[in-house]
Design a protein around this motif. Sequence first.
Motif, PDB file in Angstrom:
ATOM      1  N   TRP A  68       0.845  -1.200   0.000  1.00 49.46           N
ATOM      2  CA  TRP A  68       0.000   0.000   0.000  1.00 49.46           C
ATOM      3  C   TRP A  68       0.882   1.253   0.000  1.00 49.46           C
ATOM      4  O   TRP A  68       0.669   2.182  -0.771  1.00 49.46           O
ATOM      5  N   GLU A  69       1.865   1.246   0.876  1.00 45.80           N
ATOM      6  CA  GLU A  69       2.754   2.402   1.024  1.00 45.80           C
ATOM      7  C   GLU A  69       3.551   2.672  -0.251  1.00 45.80           C
ATOM      8  O   GLU A  69       3.881   3.815  -0.555  1.00 45.80           O
ATOM      9  N   ASP A  70       3.889   1.612  -0.993  1.00 52.57           N
ATOM     10  CA  ASP A  70       4.626   1.784  -2.251  1.00 52.57           C
ATOM     11  C   ASP A  70       3.789   2.503  -3.303  1.00 52.57           C
ATOM     12  O   ASP A  70       4.341   3.212  -4.151  1.00 52.57           O
TER      13      ASP A  70
END
Length: 108
Positions: A70-72
Amino acid sequence: IYLNEQIEGVLIIARDKTLDKLAEIKIAQSEKKYRDLMDLANDMIFLVDTENQHIIHVNQKAMRVLGYTWEDLVNQPFIKIVPPELQFHYQNLFEEYIKWHKPVLEDI
């Protein structure tokens, strides 16, 4: 209520918040259904902000297939997930969507 520095009465204002609370609950339920539907879909789904062209939501299938977290992906330009040889094409599709406000459904 004060009159001549003495308490002469009390003013109470009340508002029934029942309808507001019920509306909040319905919105939360609707959002959960939407999230569940999106996250459990068998297709990769990305929501992209039309103003800055950054990804604002991505489903589990997309993260699994692409190998990203998600963070990527979230807050990154959508073009990041498109192979370099197709970036021009998909940038144009995105701009067409913004111009005509019609959904773009195309396999990547």
